[in-house]
Design a protein around this motif. Structure first.
Motif, PDB file in Angstrom:
ATOM      1  N   PRO A 167       0.844  -1.192   0.000  1.00  0.00           N
ATOM      2  CA  PRO A 167       0.000   0.000   0.000  1.00  0.00           C
ATOM      3  C   PRO A 167       0.884   1.248   0.000  1.00  0.00           C
ATOM      4  O   PRO A 167       1.992   1.242   0.555  1.00  0.00           O
ATOM      5  N   LYS A 168       0.415   2.304  -0.615  1.00  0.00           N
ATOM      6  CA  LYS A 168       1.224   3.520  -0.762  1.00  0.00           C
ATOM      7  C   LYS A 168       1.759   4.001   0.579  1.00  0.00           C
ATOM      8  O   LYS A 168       2.934   4.375   0.684  1.00  0.00           O
ATOM      9  N   GLU A 169       0.924   3.959   1.615  1.00  0.00           N
ATOM     10  CA  GLU A 169       1.340   4.482   2.921  1.00  0.00           C
ATOM     11  C   GLU A 169       2.349   3.579   3.629  1.00  0.00           C
ATOM     12  O   GLU A 169       2.918   3.968   4.649  1.00  0.00           O
ATOM     13  N   MET A 170       2.600   2.389   3.098  1.00  0.00           N
ATOM     14  CA  MET A 170       3.545   1.461   3.731  1.00  0.00           C
ATOM     15  C   MET A 170       4.895   1.394   3.016  1.00  0.00           C
ATOM     16  O   MET A 170       5.808   0.715   3.490  1.00  0.00           O
ATOM     17  N   GLU A 171       5.028   2.092   1.909  1.00  0.00           N
ATOM     18  CA  GLU A 171       6.269   2.000   1.126  1.00  0.00           C
ATOM     19  C   GLU A 171       7.477   2.498   1.912  1.00  0.00           C
ATOM     20  O   GLU A 171       8.515   1.816   1.994  1.00  0.00           O
ATOM     21  N   ASP A 172       7.374   3.681   2.479  1.00  0.00           N
ATOM     22  CA  ASP A 172       8.506   4.226   3.238  1.00  0.00           C
ATOM     23  C   ASP A 172       8.774   3.407   4.492  1.00  0.00           C
ATOM     24  O   ASP A 172       9.930   3.264   4.927  1.00  0.00           O
ATOM     25  N   GLU A 173       7.721   2.879   5.092  1.00  0.00           N
ATOM     26  CA  GLU A 173       7.877   2.032   6.277  1.00  0.00           C
ATOM     27  C   GLU A 173       8.691   0.785   5.941  1.00  0.00           C
ATOM     28  O   GLU A 173       9.548   0.350   6.718  1.00  0.00           O
ATOM     29  N   TRP A 174       8.437   0.219   4.772  1.00  0.00           N
ATOM     30  CA  TRP A 174       9.111  -1.018   4.357  1.00  0.00           C
ATOM     31  C   TRP A 174      10.625  -0.824   4.234  1.00  0.00           C
ATOM     32  O   TRP A 174      11.400  -1.708   4.570  1.00  0.00           O
ATOM     33  N   ILE A 175      11.054   0.318   3.746  1.00  0.00           N
ATOM     34  CA  ILE A 175      12.493   0.515   3.534  1.00  0.00           C
ATOM     35  C   ILE A 175      13.144   1.374   4.624  1.00  0.00           C
ATOM     36  O   ILE A 175      14.265   1.882   4.430  1.00  0.00           O
ATOM     37  N   LYS A 176      12.493   1.524   5.752  1.00  0.00           N
ATOM     38  CA  LYS A 176      13.123   2.253   6.855  1.00  0.00           C
ATOM     39  C   LYS A 176      14.511   1.688   7.139  1.00  0.00           C
ATOM     40  O   LYS A 176      14.689   0.469   7.201  1.00  0.00           O
ATOM     41  N   PRO A 177      15.517   2.556   7.351  1.00  0.00           N
ATOM     42  CA  PRO A 177      16.894   2.099   7.544  1.00  0.00           C
ATOM     43  C   PRO A 177      17.166   1.624   8.965  1.00  0.00           C
ATOM     44  O   PRO A 177      17.977   2.200   9.685  1.00  0.00           O
ATOM     45  N   GLN A 178      16.471   0.593   9.368  1.00  0.00           N
ATOM     46  CA  GLN A 178      16.700   0.032  10.687  1.00  0.00           C
ATOM     47  C   GLN A 178      16.454  -1.470  10.643  1.00  0.00           C
ATOM     48  O   GLN A 178      15.831  -1.980   9.725  1.00  0.00           O
ATOM     49  N   VAL A 179      16.968  -2.154  11.636  1.00  0.00           N
ATOM     50  CA  VAL A 179      16.816  -3.601  11.707  1.00  0.00           C
ATOM     51  C   VAL A 179      15.499  -3.943  12.388  1.00  0.00           C
ATOM     52  O   VAL A 179      15.196  -3.429  13.459  1.00  0.00           O
ATOM     53  N   PHE A 180      14.717  -4.788  11.726  1.00  0.00           N
ATOM     54  CA  PHE A 180      13.435  -5.221  12.264  1.00  0.00           C
ATOM     55  C   PHE A 180      13.478  -6.709  12.601  1.00  0.00           C
ATOM     56  O   PHE A 180      14.233  -7.479  11.998  1.00  0.00           O
ATOM     57  N   ASP A 181      12.661  -7.118  13.532  1.00  0.00           N
ATOM     58  CA  ASP A 181      12.493  -8.520  13.857  1.00  0.00           C
ATOM     59  C   ASP A 181      11.785  -9.205  12.686  1.00  0.00           C
ATOM     60  O   ASP A 181      10.656  -8.836  12.349  1.00  0.00           O
TER      61      ASP A 181
END
Length: 222
Positions: A167-181
């Motif tokens: 979804p458009k609103e999740m694009e930036d969230e997906w590539i956030k420069p941090q390590v996720f579980d």
């Protein structure tokens, strides 16, 4: 699986819709993007979003043979969080793979009918992707894979799998420069609601990867 897609948008539209500041390097629209080719992708380098090209077909950094990439064009989202090839990439090497449609082949009797599939309410979108850097001697490759999931109600009559379109609103969230579980990201992906889609039949002309012109997307009437 997803094995072909298109990107026909103008460069200006891509820059605008994905919030990119710098021109795209050597951008060329394509009617028939296939595994092994370079795909336009976006990552976050820790300071800015950055667009460039990744070879489609993941070669993990630890792989001995680069030919493994042809077997790793897709990654199942249901198991990516536990698979050695994908787990660490899911945690920290996520990318957007830019497209405006994809092709899938529907089995009808003994034949396979290619279809072009688009989002109903917007043209440009991003597949959820993973990337890695592979080096052997002086050779260096930056490659990617596309995450897939079980087909939804719309897609299941065409194919049992489908790519994950963010979804458009999740694009930036997906590539956030941090390590996720990775386990939490799996749940995050599971919860994504698929946007309405549309599809139409195209000619088997698209079956050949070297065919890359308007005939690939011309609708046919069966």
């Amino acid at each position: 699986m997803c094995g072909r897609f298109t990107l026909l948008a103008d460069e200006v539209d891509i820059l605008s819709q994905f919030g990119l500041e710098n021109p795209l390097p050597n951008y060329q629209p394509s009617y028939n993007i296939a595994p092994g080719q370079n795909v336009l992708a976006i990552i976050h380098d820790g300071k800015n979003k950055r667009a460039g090209y990744l070879q489609w077909g993941l070669i993990p950094s630890w792989a001995k043979d680069e030919k493994v990439g042809y077997k790793m064009i897709n990654a199942r989202s249901e198991t990516a969080h536990i698979k050695p090839s994908f787990k660490s990439l899911l945690a920290k090497k996520r990318c957007l793979i830019i497209a405006d449609s994809f092709y899938e082949w529907q089995t009808i009797g003994k034949a396979k009918q290619p279809k072009r599939i688009q989002l109903r309410d917007r043209e440009l979108f991003a597949f959820a992707g993973l990337w890695d850097k592979w080096e052997r001697g002086n050779e260096k490759r930056f490659t990617c894979t596309m995450l897939t999931k079980d087909a939804n109600a719309f897609m299941k009559d065409i194919h049992h799998r489908m790519p994950i379109i963010l979804p458009k609103e999740m694009e930036d969230e997906w590539i956030k420069p941090q390590v996720f579980d990775p386990n939490k990201l799996k749940q995050w992906l599971d919860d994504i609601e698929v946007e309405p889609m549309k599809a139409y039949d195209v000619s088997t002309y698209v079956n050949k990867a070297s065919h890359n012109d308007e005939q690939c997307i011309e609708p046919i009437i069966l």
